[in-house]
Design a protein around this motif. Structure first.
Motif, mmCIF file in Angstrom:
data_model
loop_
_atom_site.group_PDB
_atom_site.id
_atom_site.type_symbol
_atom_site.label_atom_id
_atom_site.label_comp_id
_atom_site.label_asym_id
_atom_site.label_seq_id
_atom_site.Cartn_x
_atom_site.Cartn_y
_atom_site.Cartn_z
ATOM 1 N N ALA A 11 0.821 -1.209 0.000
ATOM 2 C CA ALA A 11 0.000 0.000 0.000
ATOM 3 C C ALA A 11 0.859 1.264 0.000
ATOM 4 C CB ALA A 11 -0.927 -0.005 1.225
ATOM 5 N N LEU A 12 1.974 1.235 0.741
ATOM 6 C CA LEU A 12 2.882 2.379 0.774
ATOM 7 C C LEU A 12 3.503 2.618 -0.601
ATOM 8 C CD1 LEU A 12 4.521 4.546 2.249
ATOM 9 C CD2 LEU A 12 6.185 2.773 2.848
ATOM 10 N N LEU A 13 3.970 1.542 -1.234
ATOM 11 C CA LEU A 13 4.565 1.678 -2.559
ATOM 12 C C LEU A 13 3.550 2.227 -3.568
ATOM 13 C CD1 LEU A 13 6.640 -1.642 -2.778
ATOM 14 C CD2 LEU A 13 7.532 0.691 -2.584
ATOM 15 N N ASP A 19 1.385 9.235 -6.160
ATOM 16 C CA ASP A 19 1.787 10.634 -5.958
ATOM 17 C C ASP A 19 2.843 11.094 -6.958
ATOM 18 O OD1 ASP A 19 0.068 10.766 -3.828
ATOM 19 O OD2 ASP A 19 1.608 10.340 -2.311
ATOM 20 N N ALA A 20 3.543 10.137 -7.557
ATOM 21 C CA ALA A 20 4.595 10.489 -8.520
ATOM 22 C C ALA A 20 3.978 10.939 -9.838
ATOM 23 C CB ALA A 20 5.514 9.297 -8.750
ATOM 24 N N VAL A 28 2.006 3.616 -14.414
ATOM 25 C CA VAL A 28 2.931 2.898 -13.534
ATOM 26 C C VAL A 28 2.133 2.111 -12.502
ATOM 27 C CG1 VAL A 28 4.902 3.099 -11.984
ATOM 28 C CG2 VAL A 28 4.580 4.769 -13.835
ATOM 29 N N HIS A 29 2.477 0.846 -12.324
ATOM 30 C CA HIS A 29 1.784 -0.015 -11.374
ATOM 31 C C HIS A 29 2.793 -0.800 -10.544
ATOM 32 C CE1 HIS A 29 -2.105 0.713 -13.323
ATOM 33 N NE2 HIS A 29 -1.469 0.534 -14.484
ATOM 34 N N PRO A 34 4.227 -10.024 -3.783
ATOM 35 C CA PRO A 34 3.584 -9.345 -2.650
ATOM 36 C C PRO A 34 2.331 -8.573 -3.064
ATOM 37 C CG PRO A 34 5.966 -9.040 -2.569
ATOM 38 C CD PRO A 34 5.654 -9.653 -3.900
ATOM 39 N N ALA A 35 2.405 -7.869 -4.206
ATOM 40 C CA ALA A 35 1.254 -7.097 -4.665
ATOM 41 C C ALA A 35 0.107 -8.000 -5.102
ATOM 42 C CB ALA A 35 1.669 -6.186 -5.815
#
Length: 212
Positions: A11-13, A19-20, A28-29, A34-35
């Motif tokens: 979630a942080l990534l 935001d980028a 971008v994904h 993990p995802a």
């Protein structure tokens, strides 16, 4: 992978990526194991909530059709609710103490408590009604029903508990981390059914006697 900490990292990534400012036309994904597992966990939890609501609705409908008395319907529901709260509490304590739990444990536990809690409560209510019909004294009927049907419930639950507990030896993580949770869910449901359910039956007494 699949742990709460891993899901928080994903979630942080994703928040960083959102935001980028990527180049125009570029998407971008975040991907990778993990995802993927985090998305699967989210989907499973969402489906579990839907299934739970449908299951509870069907359960209430079936109990109403069988017993035709609101008081009688509320006894299994109260037992299930208390068993579920206690099971989650026990699993939380054990999880903090080092027991490995899966992200899917909650979904399995919900299904098992719904099934086992209803099953055990219905057996006790049915036996109580038979005893009450024969003797007419609530206290004696509750005691006799709990004593006689309790042995069968313990034997039945023990079989499931032992079977689920063996999954801790499985090499596949989803089994080794959900097996102990399922065993605990059955044990807590049994304890609630042999303690809380007889008390509720005693309180309601003749109101859950044989339906007209």
């Amino acid at each position: 992978i699949g742990s709460p900490r891993s899901n928080e990292d994903v979630a942080l990534l994703r928040s960083i990526v959102d935001d980028a400012r990527a180049a125009p036309g570029t998407k971008v994904h975040i991907t990778g194991d993990p995802a993927t597992v985090a998305d699967l966990t989210t989907a499973v939890n969402g489906a579990s909530r839907t299934i739970t609501l449908i299951s509870v609705g069907l359960l209430v409908l079936i109990l109403v059709l069988i017993y035709r008395r609101l008081v009688t319907v509320l006894i299994p529901l109260a037992t299930i609710g208390v068993a579920l709260l206690c099971t989650r509490g026990v699993l939380s304590i054990l999880g903090e103490s080092g027991l490995a739990l899966s992200s899917y444990t909650s979904a399995f536990v919900m299904a098992i408590v719904l099934g086992a809690g209803t099953d055990y409560s219905v057996f006790l209510i049915s036996r109580f009604r038979d005893e009450y019909r024969g003797g007419g004294h609530v206290g004696t009927a509750v005691q006799t029903a709990t004593t006689r049907i309790g042995t069968a419930l313990v034997a039945s639950a023990a079989t499931v508990i032992l079977g689920a507990s063996t999954l801790i030896a499985a090499k596949l993580g989803i089994f080794s981390t959900t097996g102990p949770g399922m065993a605990i869910a059955v044990a807590v449901s049994l304890a609630a059914s042999l303690t809380l359910t007889p008390v509720l039956i005693s309180w309601t007494g003749a109101r859950i006697g044989p339906a007209p």
